[in-house]
Design a protein around this motif. Structure first.
Motif, PDB file in Angstrom:
ATOM      1  N   LEU A  95       0.667  -1.075  -0.533  1.00 30.43           N
ATOM      2  CA  LEU A  95      -0.091   0.385  -0.317  1.00 30.43           C
ATOM      3  C   LEU A  95       0.664   1.005   0.439  1.00 30.43           C
ATOM      4  N   GLU A  96       0.319   1.892  -1.071  1.00 24.50           N
ATOM      5  CA  GLU A  96       1.246   3.636  -0.799  1.00 24.50           C
ATOM      6  C   GLU A  96       0.552   4.549   0.237  1.00 24.50           C
ATOM      7  N   PRO A  97       0.904   5.257   0.883  1.00 24.75           N
ATOM      8  CA  PRO A  97       0.311   6.383   2.217  1.00 24.75           C
ATOM      9  C   PRO A  97      -0.631   6.952   1.847  1.00 24.75           C
ATOM     10  N   SER A  98      -0.437   7.711   1.231  1.00 19.17           N
ATOM     11  CA  SER A  98      -1.796   7.802   0.746  1.00 19.17           C
ATOM     12  C   SER A  98      -1.707   8.084  -1.117  1.00 19.17           C
ATOM     13  N   THR A  99      -2.918   8.226  -1.718  1.00 23.03           N
ATOM     14  CA  THR A  99      -3.939   7.987  -2.915  1.00 23.03           C
ATOM     15  C   THR A  99      -4.629   9.437  -3.320  1.00 23.03           C
ATOM     16  N   GLU A 100      -4.792   9.453  -4.732  1.00 25.00           N
ATOM     17  CA  GLU A 100      -5.944  10.405  -4.820  1.00 25.00           C
ATOM     18  C   GLU A 100      -6.903   9.983  -4.500  1.00 25.00           C
ATOM     19  N   VAL A 101      -7.093   8.862  -4.805  1.00 24.61           N
ATOM     20  CA  VAL A 101      -8.757   8.217  -4.044  1.00 24.61           C
ATOM     21  C   VAL A 101      -9.162   8.099  -3.119  1.00 24.61           C
ATOM     22  N   ASP A 102      -7.742   7.851  -1.964  1.00 30.33           N
ATOM     23  CA  ASP A 102      -8.341   7.608  -0.517  1.00 30.33           C
ATOM     24  C   ASP A 102      -8.398   8.640  -0.321  1.00 30.33           C
ATOM     25  N   ASP A 103      -7.855  10.211  -0.940  1.00 32.96           N
ATOM     26  CA  ASP A 103      -8.039  12.065  -0.158  1.00 32.96           C
ATOM     27  C   ASP A 103      -9.223  11.693  -0.318  1.00 32.96           C
ATOM     28  N   GLN A 104     -10.016  11.706  -1.759  1.00 36.04           N
ATOM     29  CA  GLN A 104     -11.149  11.927  -1.671  1.00 36.04           C
ATOM     30  C   GLN A 104     -12.131  11.043  -1.375  1.00 36.04           C
ATOM     31  N   ALA A 105     -12.132   9.822  -1.075  1.00 37.10           N
ATOM     32  CA  ALA A 105     -13.183   9.109   0.158  1.00 37.10           C
ATOM     33  C   ALA A 105     -12.903   9.776   1.494  1.00 37.10           C
ATOM     34  N   ARG A 106     -12.035  10.326   1.913  1.00 37.02           N
ATOM     35  CA  ARG A 106     -11.900  10.633   3.540  1.00 37.02           C
ATOM     36  C   ARG A 106     -12.135  12.504   3.061  1.00 37.02           C
ATOM     37  N   ALA A 107     -12.064  13.337   1.819  1.00 40.80           N
ATOM     38  CA  ALA A 107     -12.615  14.381   2.393  1.00 40.80           C
ATOM     39  C   ALA A 107     -14.119  14.917   2.429  1.00 40.80           C
ATOM     40  N   PRO A 108     -15.267  13.814   2.609  1.00 41.71           N
ATOM     41  CA  PRO A 108     -16.484  13.926   3.303  1.00 41.71           C
ATOM     42  C   PRO A 108     -15.971  14.385   5.076  1.00 41.71           C
ATOM     43  N   ALA A 109     -15.672  13.184   5.182  1.00 41.21           N
ATOM     44  CA  ALA A 109     -15.293  12.740   7.012  1.00 41.21           C
ATOM     45  C   ALA A 109     -14.305  14.314   7.427  1.00 41.21           C
ATOM     46  N   ARG A 110     -13.679  14.888   6.749  1.00 43.78           N
ATOM     47  CA  ARG A 110     -12.917  15.408   7.215  1.00 43.78           C
ATOM     48  C   ARG A 110     -13.864  17.412   7.133  1.00 43.78           C
ATOM     49  N   VAL A 111     -14.189  17.397   5.636  1.00 40.78           N
ATOM     50  CA  VAL A 111     -15.225  18.507   6.152  1.00 40.78           C
ATOM     51  C   VAL A 111     -16.174  18.291   7.076  1.00 40.78           C
ATOM     52  N   GLY A 112     -16.871  17.291   7.523  1.00 46.18           N
ATOM     53  CA  GLY A 112     -17.518  17.038   8.550  1.00 46.18           C
ATOM     54  C   GLY A 112     -17.557  16.912   9.799  1.00 46.18           C
ATOM     55  N   ALA A 113     -16.575  16.905   9.634  1.00 46.18           N
ATOM     56  CA  ALA A 113     -15.780  17.588  11.467  1.00 46.18           C
ATOM     57  C   ALA A 113     -14.715  18.835  11.433  1.00 46.18           C
ATOM     58  N   LEU A 114     -14.532  18.973   9.871  1.00 41.47           N
ATOM     59  CA  LEU A 114     -13.648  20.908  10.463  1.00 41.47           C
ATOM     60  C   LEU A 114     -15.978  22.070  10.639  1.00 41.47           C
ATOM     61  N   ILE A 115     -16.775  21.263  10.106  1.00 38.40           N
ATOM     62  CA  ILE A 115     -17.928  21.763  10.747  1.00 38.40           C
ATOM     63  C   ILE A 115     -18.521  21.922  11.576  1.00 38.40           C
ATOM     64  N   ASN A 116     -18.869  20.546  12.003  1.00 40.61           N
ATOM     65  CA  ASN A 116     -18.882  19.808  13.564  1.00 40.61           C
ATOM     66  C   ASN A 116     -18.166  20.721  13.953  1.00 40.61           C
ATOM     67  N   ASP A 117     -16.206  21.551  14.291  1.00 41.20           N
ATOM     68  CA  ASP A 117     -16.020  22.018  14.695  1.00 41.20           C
ATOM     69  C   ASP A 117     -15.818  23.370  15.271  1.00 41.20           C
ATOM     70  N   GLY A 118     -16.094  24.190  13.967  1.00 39.69           N
ATOM     71  CA  GLY A 118     -17.160  25.171  13.779  1.00 39.69           C
ATOM     72  C   GLY A 118     -18.197  25.792  14.415  1.00 39.69           C
ATOM     73  N   GLN A 119     -18.690  24.509  14.621  1.00 34.28           N
ATOM     74  CA  GLN A 119     -20.122  24.435  15.647  1.00 34.28           C
ATOM     75  C   GLN A 119     -19.898  24.733  16.596  1.00 34.28           C
ATOM     76  N   ALA A 120     -18.966  23.818  16.770  1.00 34.43           N
ATOM     77  CA  ALA A 120     -18.527  24.333  18.432  1.00 34.43           C
ATOM     78  C   ALA A 120     -18.177  25.284  19.167  1.00 34.43           C
ATOM     79  N   LEU A 121     -16.959  25.838  18.200  1.00 33.04           N
ATOM     80  CA  LEU A 121     -16.784  27.216  18.521  1.00 33.04           C
ATOM     81  C   LEU A 121     -17.590  28.810  18.349  1.00 33.04           C
TER      82      LEU A 121
END
Length: 182
Positions: free
Chosen positions: A42-68
């Protein structure tokens, strides 16, 4: 109804939740009827993996922003929501989500101005509200009306907070006595 007396925060939370749950479904392994094939390391990170993780990162940022935001750290909320906006793929089916995040950032700027009256907060809120209104679907009449009212209130605040222009008026010079001809 997009906006209630409590504001669109519930919708932001639902957006974040749907982004996170959507990424979990997208990232879940799918059953295969084929026999397992030998895999390369396995490669450490691929573009496909980054695209799959993007919605989770965005959701976490939105929730963090709401808490702030909920704890009156409006500048922190602006930073998190701006990062979420930047990481949200520029995909037509996510246009409404991007628009809602822009609205949230505008709201945080309005609240930040109330705590630290920097005119730049209101100017950014004004621009984001205009962007939000332009991105609304025509069927969202109630959201349009609410946003227009907020925009008018922000414009009034900008006028009230803007110092009057400096007007230079000629000052009368004291008559200087003419030199004594003697």
């Amino acid at each position: 109804m997009l906006f209630t007396a409590r504001g669109p925060w519930l919708h932001t939370t639902l957006l974040a939740t749907s982004l996170v749950s959507g990424s979990a479904a997208a990232a879940a392994p799918r059953p295969s009827s084929r026999l397992p094939q030998p895999t390369a390391p396995l490669e450490p990170s691929t573009e496909v993996d980054d695209q799959a993780r993007a919605p989770a990162r965005v959701g976490a940022l939105i929730n963090d922003g709401q808490a702030l935001f909920d704890t009156a750290d409006y500048v922190g909320a602006i930073a998190r929501w701006t990062e979420a906006y930047a990481q949200l793929p520029d995909d037509p089916h996510l246009a409404a989500a991007r628009n809602l995040i822009a609205y949230q950032i505008a709201q945080a700027h309005i609240e930040a101005f109330a705590m630290d009256p920097q005119l730049s907060h209101l100017r950014k809120a004004e621009r984001l509200l205009r962007q939000y209104i332009a991105g609304l679907d025509p069927s969202e009449a109630e959201s349009f009306t609410d946003a227009e009212q907020r925009l008018v209130a922000v414009e009034r605040q900008i006028l009230a907070a803007t110092p009057p222009p400096l007007v230079l008026r000629p000052t009368p010079h004291a008559a200087t006595p003419a030199p004594d001809p003697r």
